[in-house]
Design an enzyme around this catalytic site. Structure first.
Site, mmCIF file in Angstrom:
data_model
loop_
_atom_site.group_PDB
_atom_site.id
_atom_site.type_symbol
_atom_site.label_atom_id
_atom_site.label_comp_id
_atom_site.label_asym_id
_atom_site.label_seq_id
_atom_site.Cartn_x
_atom_site.Cartn_y
_atom_site.Cartn_z
ATOM 1 N N ARG A 110 -56.877 -8.278 -60.014
ATOM 2 C CA ARG A 110 -57.966 -7.660 -59.243
ATOM 3 C C ARG A 110 -58.555 -8.697 -58.321
ATOM 4 O O ARG A 110 -58.832 -9.822 -58.760
ATOM 5 C CB ARG A 110 -59.101 -7.194 -60.180
ATOM 6 N N CYS A 152 -55.702 -1.151 -52.513
ATOM 7 C CA CYS A 152 -54.682 -0.619 -53.428
ATOM 8 C C CYS A 152 -54.839 0.866 -53.761
ATOM 9 O O CYS A 152 -53.951 1.664 -53.463
ATOM 10 C CB CYS A 152 -54.669 -1.441 -54.708
HETATM 11 P P1 NAD Z 1 -52.016 -9.197 -47.514
HETATM 12 O O1 NAD Z 1 -51.991 -8.339 -46.322
HETATM 13 O O2 NAD Z 1 -53.253 -9.929 -47.917
HETATM 14 O O3 NAD Z 1 -50.857 -10.295 -47.398
HETATM 15 C C1 NAD Z 1 -49.554 -10.033 -46.979
HETATM 16 C C2 NAD Z 1 -49.038 -11.258 -46.225
HETATM 17 O O4 NAD Z 1 -47.656 -11.094 -45.952
HETATM 18 C C3 NAD Z 1 -49.730 -11.484 -44.873
HETATM 19 O O5 NAD Z 1 -50.276 -12.783 -44.845
HETATM 20 C C4 NAD Z 1 -48.574 -11.353 -43.859
HETATM 21 O O6 NAD Z 1 -48.728 -12.201 -42.751
HETATM 22 C C5 NAD Z 1 -47.383 -11.722 -44.702
HETATM 23 N N1 NAD Z 1 -46.087 -11.238 -44.211
HETATM 24 C C6 NAD Z 1 -45.737 -10.025 -43.750
HETATM 25 N N2 NAD Z 1 -44.430 -9.994 -43.408
HETATM 26 C C7 NAD Z 1 -43.937 -11.223 -43.679
HETATM 27 C C8 NAD Z 1 -42.654 -11.823 -43.561
HETATM 28 N N3 NAD Z 1 -41.595 -11.131 -43.118
HETATM 29 N N4 NAD Z 1 -42.513 -13.117 -43.908
HETATM 30 C C9 NAD Z 1 -43.571 -13.821 -44.368
HETATM 31 N N5 NAD Z 1 -44.799 -13.310 -44.508
HETATM 32 C C10 NAD Z 1 -44.981 -12.032 -44.167
HETATM 33 O O7 NAD Z 1 -51.528 -8.257 -48.716
HETATM 34 P P2 NAD Z 1 -51.934 -8.334 -50.277
HETATM 35 O O8 NAD Z 1 -53.265 -7.718 -50.493
HETATM 36 O O9 NAD Z 1 -51.639 -9.693 -50.786
HETATM 37 O O10 NAD Z 1 -50.872 -7.322 -50.890
HETATM 38 C C11 NAD Z 1 -49.498 -7.634 -50.972
HETATM 39 C C12 NAD Z 1 -48.823 -6.617 -51.879
HETATM 40 O O11 NAD Z 1 -49.353 -6.741 -53.206
HETATM 41 C C13 NAD Z 1 -49.052 -5.163 -51.479
HETATM 42 O O12 NAD Z 1 -47.907 -4.422 -51.773
HETATM 43 C C14 NAD Z 1 -50.193 -4.728 -52.387
HETATM 44 O O13 NAD Z 1 -50.180 -3.341 -52.630
HETATM 45 C C15 NAD Z 1 -49.873 -5.492 -53.646
HETATM 46 N N6 NAD Z 1 -51.029 -5.752 -54.505
HETATM 47 C C16 NAD Z 1 -52.221 -6.159 -53.955
HETATM 48 C C17 NAD Z 1 -53.306 -6.426 -54.790
HETATM 49 C C18 NAD Z 1 -54.617 -6.854 -54.198
HETATM 50 O O14 NAD Z 1 -55.589 -6.864 -54.957
HETATM 51 N N7 NAD Z 1 -54.701 -7.209 -52.925
HETATM 52 C C19 NAD Z 1 -53.165 -6.316 -56.186
HETATM 53 C C20 NAD Z 1 -51.934 -5.944 -56.710
HETATM 54 C C21 NAD Z 1 -50.877 -5.657 -55.862
#
Ligand code: NAD
Length: 440
Positions: A154, A263
């Site tokens: 979280r 999420c």
């Molecule tokens: P985010 O948007 O904070 O981070 C994603 C990162 O990926 C960005 O910095 C982006 O620049 C980078 N990116 C995109 N394409 C890329 C590539 N080809 N090469 C390198 N970097 C690349 O996203 P997040 O919140 O960390 O979420 C990521 C995943 O985790 C999602 O699927 C989300 O559903 C899941 N998730 C998120 C949370 C949360 O609390 N944020 C919790 C559990 C699961």
């Protein structure tokens, strides 16, 4: 173990830093040059308690590095995690897998050995199969396999969640992937964290089922709160009364302005899309999405009702913008539809959030941003608590009331009791509490 993390956002950065803290050698890769440059300079791109120190300690010990160069990031890696974003696709709510597939295509070209590719991103059932097909198509080294390891952390408590998880879910259909993931999580395994090994598809679906269930719980208590208001009962006590039952549990039984964040909104929509494609009805989740959308849309009406039905010309102070405390994440935050509707109704809005101002400003044109709760209260007709940051839990209500022009406190998180608000000469409107209600 040498591990690469592709995507250095909330999940990738926290996971990378924690894996490094376990003793693994981590390179976090991101396309965003600004983010990587900031991280190299020791600046965190997100607001997450404890993260800066954890990153600094592991960078200093040489276990955590950052790069925009994918080939450098994956050189020699035995495991590559994919933690890029999977936002909702416009129109149909399907998870947009563009970033995932793009990352996998690029990855296939630079892998230098048979590797375990692991999705940490939340991805629909069957995505692992598609990733395996792309890797084969693009000529990844033979023996490269794909596993699913959904993340349950979280925001706001991400490091503690990662290091002391309720469970770790690993979906793998081959022994090598299972072995590598067991090694990666060995420190948690030793700490007796439950590790659940499942098939890849089962792991993918488990993440959506978990988030959908939590969303259901939130919407359930929000509807019970509405009922409490209508029948003069107290939802706080109802929630405690049911939450002490172990079969129910006390978490996620706090009424509020509707769930938001990066999420639940997108994952519930994606689950419904998966179900539609599979020809299976998911009435409970569909209703939950409808209930939550309606709830978020109704919050401005509550504020208007508390003000006697008129927003035009009113000055409204908003405390809290992020979708929850201890994060600067504004994605799908309930503050956005609320403030937008207040402005459309002709009110002026002055808002304060301890961390999310920078993220919020571009999303809320027309709102004014203040530096502290006192400035928000100055001349306000109503104060609205939207996010339950700790620093809003012990506000000087008397002092705030004296700065205000009006006397309305709309508490969308039930942080205060009616009695303490009334002692400060404020008219109190909480959610699901006995007494005057602002339910339309
Ligand atoms: P985010 O948007 O904070 O981070 C994603 C990162 O990926 C960005 O910095 C982006 O620049 C980078 N990116 C995109 N394409 C890329 C590539 N080809 N090469 C390198 N970097 C690349 O996203 P997040 O919140 O960390 O979420 C990521 C995943 O985790 C999602 O699927 C989300 O559903 C899941 N998730 C998120 C949370 C949360 O609390 N944020 C919790 C559990 C699961």
């Amino acid at each position: 173990m040498r591990i690469a993390m592709i995507g250095t956002g909330y999940v990738g950065l926290v996971s990378g830093a924690c894996f490094a803290d376990f003793g693994h050698q981590i390179i976090c890769v991101d396309k965003d040059e600004g983010k990587i440059a900031a991280l190299k300079a020791g600046k965190m791109p997100i607001w997450e308690p404890g993260l800066e120190g954890l990153v600094a300690a592991n960078v200093a010990r040489g276990r955590l590095k950052f790069t925009t160069d994918l080939a450098e990031g994956v050189a020699g890696a035995e495991a590559v995690f994919i933690a890029v974003g999977t936002p909702a696709r416009r129109g149909d709510g399907h998870a947009d897998l563009t970033f995932v597939f793009e990352a996998v295509r690029e990855l296939a070209k630079v892998l230098d050995r048979p590797t375990v590719v692991i999705t940490k991103s939340t991805v629909p059932v069957g995505t692992g199969d598609k990733i395996a097909a792309i890797l084969a198509e693009e000529g990844a080294p033979a023996g490269t396999t794909v596993a699913s390891n959904p993340e349950f952390l979280r925001e706001g408590a991400a490091i503690a969640d990662f290091k002391h998880p309720d469970r770790i879910v690993v979906g793998a259909d081959d022994d090598r992937a299972r072995h590598i993931l067991k090694e990666i999580y060995r420190p948690l395994f030793l700490n007796k964290a439950p590790i659940l090994f499942t098939g890849r598809r089962t792991a993918e679906l488990t993440k959506y089922a978990a988030n959908a269930f939590l969303a259901v719980k939130i919407s359930f208590i929000n509807e019970i709160a509405d009922l409490c208001e209508a029948v003069d009962a107290d939802v706080q006590e109802v929630a405690r009364g049911i939450g002490l039952d172990n079969r129910i549990g006390s978490k996620f039984l706090h009424p509020g302005p509707g769930y938001g964040g990066s999420c639940f909104p997108k994952d519930t929509l994606a689950l419904l899309h998966t179900a539609r494609e599979a020809g299976v009805e998911q009435r409970i989740v569909r209703t939950t999405v409808e209930v939550n959308d309606a709830r978020k849309a109704s919050m401005a009406g509550r504020v208007a009702a508390a003000l006697g039905g008129e927003l035009a010309g009113k000055r409204i102070g908003v405390l809290g913008l992020a979708f929850k405390p201890n994060t600067d994440d504004m994605r799908d935050s309930p503050s956005i539809p609320l403030i937008t509707a207040l402005l459309e109704g002709g009110a002026s809005v002055h808002a304060f959030d301890p961390a999310a101002r920078e993220q919020a400003e571009p999303l809320l044109p027309g709102a004014e941003f203040a530096d502290d709760p006192n400035a928000v209260a100055e001349g306000a007709d109503a104060l609205v608590i939207v996010t339950e940051w700790d620093e809003f839990r012990a506000l000087d209500l008397v002092g705030l009331a004296q700065r205000m022009r009006g006397d309305v406190l709309v508490d969308l998180r039930n942080v205060y009791d009616r009695e303490e608000a009334e002692e400060a000469k404020l008219r109190y409107f909480g959610l699901g509490r006995p007494g005057p209600s602002a339910q339309e």
